[in-house]
Structures are given as structure tokens and as C-alpha cells.
Scaffold this motif. Structure first.
Motif, PDB file in Angstrom:
ATOM      1  N   HIS A 110       0.836  -1.206   0.000  1.00  0.00           N
ATOM      2  CA  HIS A 110       0.000   0.000   0.000  1.00  0.00           C
ATOM      3  C   HIS A 110       0.875   1.262   0.000  1.00  0.00           C
ATOM      4  O   HIS A 110       0.527   2.258  -0.643  1.00  0.00           O
ATOM      5  N   ARG A 164       0.704   3.986  -2.819  1.00  0.00           N
ATOM      6  CA  ARG A 164       0.438   5.380  -2.434  1.00  0.00           C
ATOM      7  C   ARG A 164       1.486   6.320  -3.003  1.00  0.00           C
ATOM      8  O   ARG A 164       1.162   7.368  -3.573  1.00  0.00           O
ATOM      9  N   HIS A 213      -5.087   4.264  -0.078  1.00  0.00           N
ATOM     10  CA  HIS A 213      -3.963   3.338   0.135  1.00  0.00           C
ATOM     11  C   HIS A 213      -3.188   3.719   1.394  1.00  0.00           C
ATOM     12  O   HIS A 213      -2.685   2.832   2.104  1.00  0.00           O
TER      13      HIS A 213
END
Length: 296
Positions: A68, A72, A197
Motif C-alpha cells: 500500500h 500510495r 492506500h
């Protein structure tokens, strides 16, 4: 919550047990220590397996959080790229709109009335001329007003005819602004996705911390069981050592007893042999004793 070891099931061994207990008692104690040691080793193994399972889940959650994070960061890079393009396009659009304003000022299109307003005023004046009874002076004045407005209308039309480039620039400015708006929309969408995210990354790290805390608890309980198992093993070894010592002591005692019996038999045989030499008649048992002693 991981349950602690039931201390009441542990087997205690004191120095007095080693010194004072009988061999039978120590054999029983060794069996108890061995069984409890094996039970604790099994418990330690199960706790280690649970700990390792949780540590594996922790790594999975950390990996998930890292994924994540990478997504991101990737989206944030795209956000930055679209921001730069948006800002560049907005700056270009601003330049074009400023250019349009400058051209309007040069043509004085921002001053005075529009062509439509002038047309409407001329029509109103002509309608008045046609429908109202006016004096000669008033009609002449009205005709002069109409002519003046017609001249202004012609001048306005002439200026508007010279605004071809202006309209093209204005159209280009609007198109550039529209493209900038598309990039701004993209910035908003990507920023929202990046934030999602980021939130999932934070949640994954939080879950990883919770699982790690549980794994640490299982590790502490593993250590507790392993240390207890090791203590029981050490005591088991101490008992085994003491039993071997007792076996050795018993063997030495039996050896001493055999030696004492042998010496006693030799002394008795010597005594019988002396009686034999002195002419005493020996019975069968005496002869057997002489034979066992090697005197016959």
C-alpha cells in the motif's frame, strides 16, 4: 490471553531428596521429572509454533502495508505530475486570457455600448420618429441622434470585424483551461486513491503491531515453558547421576561382600586344613570347603 503454566504440576527436587531418598523413591522421582519435562517440551513446541505462525502473519501484514505504501507513493508521484501539468496549463491559459483582455482594450471593445444595444436604441428612435408627431426642430434632433448612433454602430462593427485573431486566442485559452481542468480532476481522483492506500497502509501496520504483540506474548510463554522443561531435564539428569552413583556404591558394596566372603572362606579352609594335618577326620562339608578354597 495465553494461559500460564500450572505450577502445581511441576515436580520439585531438593538436595535432601538426592541425599536421603531411597533408590526406589529416586526412580519414581526420575519418572515424574521425565514425564513433566516431556509435557513441558510439548507445550513449549506448541507455543513456539503459535508464535511462528503469528510472526508469519505479522510479516504478511507488513508486506501488505508496504504494498500500500508503494502504491500510495506511486499515485502521489502521478498526482504531482498532473499538478505540474495543470499549473503549466493554467499559467498558459492565464497568459492567453490576458492577451485577449489586452486586445479588447486596444480595440476599445470594453468601452461603450455593444452592437446589440446600439441596434436596439436605433430601432427605438426610428419607431419614435415614425409614430410620433414632432416639431421640425425635434425631428431634426432625433435624426441627428439616429445618425450618431448609426456611426457608432458602424464603428463597433468595424472593430468586431478586426477581432478574428482575438476569438481564436480566446478559443485556445478556453481549450487550455479545459485541459487544465481535466488534469485537476485527475489530481483529485488520484489524491483520493492515494489517501485510501495510505489509510489501508496505516491499518495494516496497526494490525501487524497487534499480531506482533500477541506473538511476543506467545514467545514469553514459550520461554516460560522451555525454561521449566530445561529445569526438569536438569533435575532428571541429577537424579540419573545419583542413581548411577547408587548403583556404583551397591556394586562396590557387593564386591566388598564377595571379597569378605572369599577371605572368610579362605580362613575357614585354612583352619580345616590345619585340623586335617593334625589327623582329624573331616566330614563331607569340610572337604567341599577345602575343595572350593583350592586346598585339595
Amino acid at each position: 490471553m495465553v494461559e500460564s503454566i500450572d505450577e502445581s504440576k511441576n515436580v520439585e527436587l531438593t538436595d535432601d531428596n538426592l541425599e536421603d531418598d531411597s533408590k526406589g523413591q529416586l526412580i519414581k522421582k526420575a519418572g515424574q521429572l521425565r514425564d513433566r519435562r516431556n509435557e513441558l517440551n510439548q507445550m513449549a513446541s506448541e507455543r513456539a509454533s503459535k508464535r511462528d505462525e503469528l510472526n508469519a502473519k505479522t510479516r504478511e501484514k507488513v508486506d501488505e502495508a508496504q504494498e500500500h505504501r508503494e502504491k500510495r507513493d506511486e499515485l502521489n508521484e502521478q498526482v504531482q505530475e498532473h499538478k505540474e501539468q495543470r499549473n503549466e496549463l493554467n499559467a498558459k491559459a492565464n497568459e492567453l486570457f490576458d492577451k485577449v483582455d489586452d486586445m479588447k482594450e486596444d480595440l476599445e471593445l470594453n468601452e461603450g455600448k455593444s452592437a446589440d444595444e446600439l441596434k436596439e436604441e436605433i430601432e427605438d428612435l426610428e419607431f419614435k420618429q415614425q409614430t410620433e408627431v414632432l416639431s421640425t426642430d425635434a425631428e431634426r434632433e432625433l435624426i441627428e441622434k439616429i445618425e450618431t448612433k448609426r456611426e457608432k454602430l458602424q464603428d463597433r462593427k468595424a472593430k468586431l470585424d478586426d477581432t478574428g485573431d482575438l476569438e481564436e486566442i480566446k478559443q485556445e485559452a478556453q481549450e487550455v483551461r479545459a485541459e487544465a481542468s481535466e488534469h485537476h480532476q485527475k489530481v483529485t481522483e488520484l489524491a483520493d486513491e492515494a489517501q485510501e492506500h495510505h489509510n489501508q497502509m496505516i491499518e495494516a501496520y496497526r494490525e501487524a503491531d497487534d499480531i506482533r504483540d500477541e506473538a511476543d506474548e506467545w514467545h514469553d510463554k514459550f520461554v516460560e515453558a522451555q525454561e521449566a522443561a530445561d529445569r526438569h531435564h536438569e533435575d532428571f539428569v541429577r537424579v540419573q547421576k545419583r542413581l548411577r552413583e547408587m548403583d556404583k556404591e551397591e556394586e562396590e558394596e557387593r564386591k566388598d561382600q564377595r571379597q569378605a566372603k572369599k577371605e572368610q572362606a579362605q580362613e575357614e579352609a585354612e583352619e580345616i586344613y590345619q585340623r586335617f594335618k593334625e589327623g582329624e577326620t573331616l566330614d563331607t562339608e569340610d572337604l567341599m570347603k577345602l575343595q572350593r578354597a583350592g586346598k585339595l
